[in-house]
Design a protein around this motif. Structure first.
Motif, mmCIF file in Angstrom:
data_model
loop_
_atom_site.group_PDB
_atom_site.id
_atom_site.type_symbol
_atom_site.label_atom_id
_atom_site.label_comp_id
_atom_site.label_asym_id
_atom_site.label_seq_id
_atom_site.Cartn_x
_atom_site.Cartn_y
_atom_site.Cartn_z
ATOM 1 N N LEU A 42 0.832 -1.205 0.000
ATOM 2 C CA LEU A 42 0.000 0.000 0.000
ATOM 3 C C LEU A 42 0.869 1.258 0.000
ATOM 4 N N PHE A 43 1.955 1.260 0.780
ATOM 5 C CA PHE A 43 2.867 2.399 0.859
ATOM 6 C C PHE A 43 4.220 2.088 0.229
ATOM 7 N N PHE B 41 5.887 1.902 12.794
ATOM 8 C CA PHE B 41 5.372 0.532 12.802
ATOM 9 C C PHE B 41 4.306 0.335 11.728
ATOM 10 N N VAL B 42 3.356 1.259 11.637
ATOM 11 C CA VAL B 42 2.244 1.115 10.687
ATOM 12 C C VAL B 42 2.737 1.250 9.251
ATOM 13 N N ILE B 43 3.566 2.229 8.984
ATOM 14 C CA ILE B 43 4.039 2.450 7.607
ATOM 15 C C ILE B 43 4.903 1.290 7.139
ATOM 16 N N ALA B 44 5.796 0.810 8.014
ATOM 17 C CA ALA B 44 6.653 -0.315 7.632
ATOM 18 C C ALA B 44 5.848 -1.583 7.423
ATOM 19 N N ALA B 45 4.756 -1.779 8.178
ATOM 20 C CA ALA B 45 3.927 -2.974 8.012
ATOM 21 C C ALA B 45 3.222 -2.999 6.668
ATOM 22 N N PHE B 46 3.017 -1.839 6.041
ATOM 23 C CA PHE B 46 2.365 -1.775 4.735
ATOM 24 C C PHE B 46 3.351 -1.421 3.627
ATOM 25 N N GLY B 47 4.618 -1.700 3.828
ATOM 26 C CA GLY B 47 5.607 -1.613 2.765
ATOM 27 C C GLY B 47 6.224 -0.262 2.530
ATOM 28 N N GLY B 48 6.004 0.724 3.394
ATOM 29 C CA GLY B 48 6.555 2.055 3.196
ATOM 30 C C GLY B 48 7.925 2.224 3.823
ATOM 31 N N LYS B 49 8.551 3.332 3.514
ATOM 32 C CA LYS B 49 9.864 3.666 4.048
ATOM 33 C C LYS B 49 9.740 4.925 4.887
ATOM 34 N N VAL B 50 10.370 4.922 6.073
ATOM 35 C CA VAL B 50 10.251 6.019 7.027
ATOM 36 C C VAL B 50 11.637 6.577 7.311
ATOM 37 N N PHE C 168 -3.334 6.373 9.207
ATOM 38 C CA PHE C 168 -4.224 5.387 9.821
ATOM 39 C C PHE C 168 -5.514 5.232 9.024
ATOM 40 N N ASP C 169 -6.045 6.320 8.468
ATOM 41 C CA ASP C 169 -7.257 6.209 7.647
ATOM 42 C C ASP C 169 -6.988 5.444 6.359
ATOM 43 N N CYS C 170 -5.803 5.588 5.804
ATOM 44 C CA CYS C 170 -5.470 4.865 4.570
ATOM 45 C C CYS C 170 -5.380 3.364 4.810
ATOM 46 N N ILE C 171 -4.735 2.945 5.890
ATOM 47 C CA ILE C 171 -4.584 1.502 6.120
ATOM 48 C C ILE C 171 -5.900 0.869 6.541
ATOM 49 N N ASN C 172 -6.770 1.617 7.205
ATOM 50 C CA ASN C 172 -8.045 1.042 7.634
ATOM 51 C C ASN C 172 -8.969 0.777 6.460
ATOM 52 N N HIS C 173 -8.836 1.562 5.387
ATOM 53 C CA HIS C 173 -9.722 1.405 4.231
ATOM 54 C C HIS C 173 -8.987 0.883 2.998
ATOM 55 N N LEU C 174 -7.672 0.593 3.132
ATOM 56 C CA LEU C 174 -6.878 -0.007 2.048
ATOM 57 C C LEU C 174 -6.945 0.812 0.767
ATOM 58 N N VAL C 175 -6.865 2.116 0.902
ATOM 59 C CA VAL C 175 -6.893 2.989 -0.261
ATOM 60 C C VAL C 175 -6.140 4.269 0.097
ATOM 61 N N ILE C 176 -5.500 4.865 -0.901
ATOM 62 C CA ILE C 176 -4.778 6.124 -0.694
ATOM 63 C C ILE C 176 -5.777 7.272 -0.801
ATOM 64 N N GLU D 122 -16.752 5.612 -2.061
ATOM 65 C CA GLU D 122 -16.688 5.999 -3.480
ATOM 66 C C GLU D 122 -15.253 5.924 -4.007
ATOM 67 N N ILE D 123 -14.300 6.399 -3.191
ATOM 68 C CA ILE D 123 -12.889 6.325 -3.612
ATOM 69 C C ILE D 123 -12.440 4.872 -3.720
ATOM 70 N N TYR D 124 -12.858 4.042 -2.774
ATOM 71 C CA TYR D 124 -12.471 2.627 -2.782
ATOM 72 C C TYR D 124 -13.046 1.906 -4.004
ATOM 73 N N SER D 125 -14.299 2.196 -4.335
ATOM 74 C CA SER D 125 -14.921 1.544 -5.491
ATOM 75 C C SER D 125 -14.264 1.975 -6.800
ATOM 76 N N GLN D 126 -13.769 3.214 -6.872
ATOM 77 C CA GLN D 126 -13.072 3.652 -8.079
ATOM 78 C C GLN D 126 -11.725 2.958 -8.243
ATOM 79 N N VAL D 127 -11.050 2.653 -7.120
ATOM 80 C CA VAL D 127 -9.718 2.039 -7.185
ATOM 81 C C VAL D 127 -9.810 0.539 -7.353
ATOM 82 N N HIS D 128 -10.652 -0.118 -6.547
ATOM 83 C CA HIS D 128 -10.698 -1.576 -6.506
ATOM 84 C C HIS D 128 -11.867 -2.181 -7.276
#
Length: 652
Positions: A408-409, A427-436, A478-486, A523-529
């Motif tokens: 995700l990140f 912790f959260v960013i690294a768990a979803f593949g991001g770099k801090v 936190f809102d991005c990881i909870n809904h799996l969308v940027i 609406e954003i999630y339905s457009q992406v996924h």
């Protein structure tokens, strides 16, 4: 002396003696009776019960009075065979001897005696209470909450520094596993702390981490009981962390130098960098398919155990290759999937590999060669069918979701400002593949690095901003990881009012009220996924649609009657509307009468239960109506949100 003085009871005396051994008087023991039977003091008895998982019971009929505390007799007999009883007795003798040496001022003897203090182990308790590893994971929520709580507690007379350091180490190791396996699923910022939920081998783990403030040690809390629980949970977490690291093929505990710990936040970044090099890329997909037994050792002693371990590794590697190829086929949108060798761990494929090796060992015995070849062909056919099962729509969706969790990140590089709490974001960013990155004296990445894509700040926007990065507040992560969308970064810009932080642990569809911002995110999630998070709300139940249709008919009928009175009625509308409306009204009246009759025929107990259900539904509906009323007033402008989220209403 025995009660019968050595004589054999007969007749009435025998019946009276047997009455004592029946019912609640025999099934339960009071706490004093238990202490006498075990020969323990009250603090030792409490500690033993906590460690063994024995709790008081409430008998239906109290044999010694309702003011007593009762335990099952079989639980007390179970405690009598534990080796901790001998350790407690040795500790009591050691304390008496130490006190005697202190009174006599024998300094050398006191020093020697303190060096030989009795020590006990709780490893056997973990194996007794959790025979399998899945059982240990299912009961890990309380252990995680307790370990994370004491990891941020200050050192006091009761809470030693070694205990806090050990909890901090266990928590850091568990965080490392969650990051490497991409197991984190949800996170929520509350006033009590940060809630996390991870999925490990099919088990959902939820725990709470306090904010890193200066915590005060409250005096009205019994820390002896909490430290007893913590003593067991530390051993349990050590077992669990070891097995989790073993699934990834990593050494435990991870060894780090002080220099690497100083480079990263509490050593998390340094450990992740080291361990990711040794971790297979398909490891997160294998976590849910690896059954482990907690009581078994890591190194099997027999040849059969070594052979089975090698075969299980082959099975996992072949399964990982199959899953990886399916994911690649999904990305390339190919119609057909290649045919890698896949092995079902619970099926007969493991026995097929055993037969193949046995065939090599016993090649001189001719009659078994043809049978082994036939079994091998059958195994290959079963493997192909298993691969087809993995290629179904549900598994393709699962693979797609796993890729979102891991990446995700993955294209983002975050810079965390000094005023922001670093540990949860890292912790959260690294768990979803991001770099801090963050500020350190010896850091290689600076704030003006061109690779940084997002700047996390909790202050008003700085005067000097860079156009190649987005400035956001911590809630965006936190809102991005909870809904799996940027989500759009402009909504979370520093200095702007934040949108509501919706809890991922609440099912809005089941509650009956869907916030407006949840609809916006959907609406954003339905457009992406290409699918909706609130799909259940789009389909209206049949009963509700019938009610809406009947209400429309009633409104149309009333409107037509008013037009007839005014003389402006036109006959182009639908015919026989009044008959349809009356039929539906009659049907609803009949259904209401049938329901009243059915309720009247119910027993009193079930009727009270039904009334409670209806009462809870009315309460929930009243809360929903209040929320709808607040939303309506806010939209109309008759109410406004002040500081701290308090809604103020205009006086009429």
């Amino acid at each position: 002396m025995p009660r019968n003085h050595g004589r054999k009871l007969t007749g009435t005396a025998r019946k009276k003696d047997q009455r004592v051994l029946r019912g609640s008087a025999f099934t339960y023991l009071t706490r004093n009776q238990s202490l006498k039977k075990l020969q323990l003091s009250l603090p030792e008895f409490r500690k033993l019960c906590i460690l063994k998982g024995i709790y008081p019971r409430k008998p239906h009929k109290a044999p010694k009075g309702k003011d007593k505390t009762y335990y099952l007799r079989k639980d007390i007999l179970y405690l009598m065979h534990d080796p901790l009883l001998a350790k407690f007795a040795a500790h009591r003798a050691w304390k008496k001897k130490l006190k005697r040496y202190k009174d006599k001022k024998m300094t050398d003897s006191v020093t020697a005696l303190r060096a030989s203090k009795p020590v006990y182990s709780l490893n056997h308790l973990v194996k007794e209470r959790y025979p399998t590893f899945v059982d240990a994971l299912g009961d890990l929520d309380d252990a995680l909450c307790m370990v994370y709580l004491f990891s941020v507690m200050p050192a006091t007379v009761k809470i030693h520094t070694k205990r806090s350091d050990n909890c901090r180490r266990l928590a850091r190791e568990f965080n490392n596993y969650i990051v490497l396996s991409n197991s984190l699923r949800k996170s929520f910022l509350s006033h009590r702390g940060i809630f996390y939920q991870a999925e490990v081998m099919g088990q959902k783990l939820t725990w709470l981490i306090p904010y890193q403030f200066t915590n005060k040690v409250v005096k009205d809390v019994d820390y002896k009981v909490m430290l007893t629980f913590l003593e067991f949970y530390e051993v349990l977490m050590g077992f669990v962390n070891y097995k989790l690291y073993q699934t990834l093929g990593l050494t435990y505990p991870p060894v780090l130098s002080k220099e690497k710990i100083e480079e990263g936040a509490d050593g998390l970044d340094a450990i992740v960098r080291e361990l990711k090099e040794a971790t297979p890329s398909v490891a997160p997909l294998l976590l849910k398919t690896t059954p482990l037994v907690l009581g078994k050792g890591s190194q099997p002693s027999s040849k059969k155990g070594l052979k089975a371990q090698e075969e299980s590794k082959k099975n996992l590697s072949s399964l990982g290759d199959a899953l990886a190829k399916i994911a690649a086929a999904e990305e390339d949108s190919e119609a057909e999937v290649s045919e890698p060798e896949i092995v079902d761990e619970e099926g007969d494929d493991s026995s097929e590999e055993e037969n193949e090796e046995d065939d090599d060992d016993a090649s001189s015995e001719g009659p078994w060669e043809g049978n082994d070849a036939a079994e091998k062909k059958e195994g290959e056919a079963e493997a192909d069918t298993n691969l087809d099962e993995f290629a179904t729509d549900s598994n393709a969706k699962l693979l797609k979701k796993m890729n979102v969790y891991a990446s995700l990140f993955s294209k983002f590089h975050f810079w965390v400002s000094r005023e922001v709490s670093l540990h949860p974001l890292q912790f959260v960013i690294a768990a979803f593949g991001g770099k801090v990155s963050f500020y350190t004296e010896s850091g290689t990445v600076k704030e003006n690095d061109p690779s940084i894509t997002h700047h996390i700040s909790d202050r008003p926007r700085p005067p000097k901003t860079r156009l190649n990065r987005d400035y956001i507040q911590p809630q965006w992560v936190f809102d991005c990881i909870n809904h799996l969308v940027i989500l759009p970064a402009s909504t979370y810009a520093p200095g702007t009012p934040l949108p509501p932080h919706l809890s991922p642990f609440v099912d809005d569809v089941a509650e009956g009220y869907i916030p407006e911002y949840r609809k916006t995110i959907d609406e954003i999630y339905s457009q992406v996924h290409g699918e909706s998070l609130l799909g259940a709300t789009s389909s209206i139940p049949l009963d509700e649609s019938d009610d809406e249709a009947s209400e429309d008919d009633e409104e149309r009928f009333a409107r037509e009657l008013a037009q007839e009175k005014k003389g402006t009625y036109q006959k182009d509308g639908p015919k026989h509307t009044s008959s349809k409306v009356s039929a539906k009204k009659r049907q609803r009246v009949e259904e209401a009468e049938q329901e009243e009759t059915a309720v009247a025929l119910l027993p009193n107990k079930k009727r009270r239960i039904l009334e409670r259900i209806k009462y809870s539904k009315r309460l929930r509906q009243s809360e929903i109506d209040k929320l709808e009323d607040k939303k309506k007033k806010l939209s109309e402008g008759s109410a406004s949100i002040g500081k701290g989220g308090v809604i103020s209403y205009e006086k009429k």
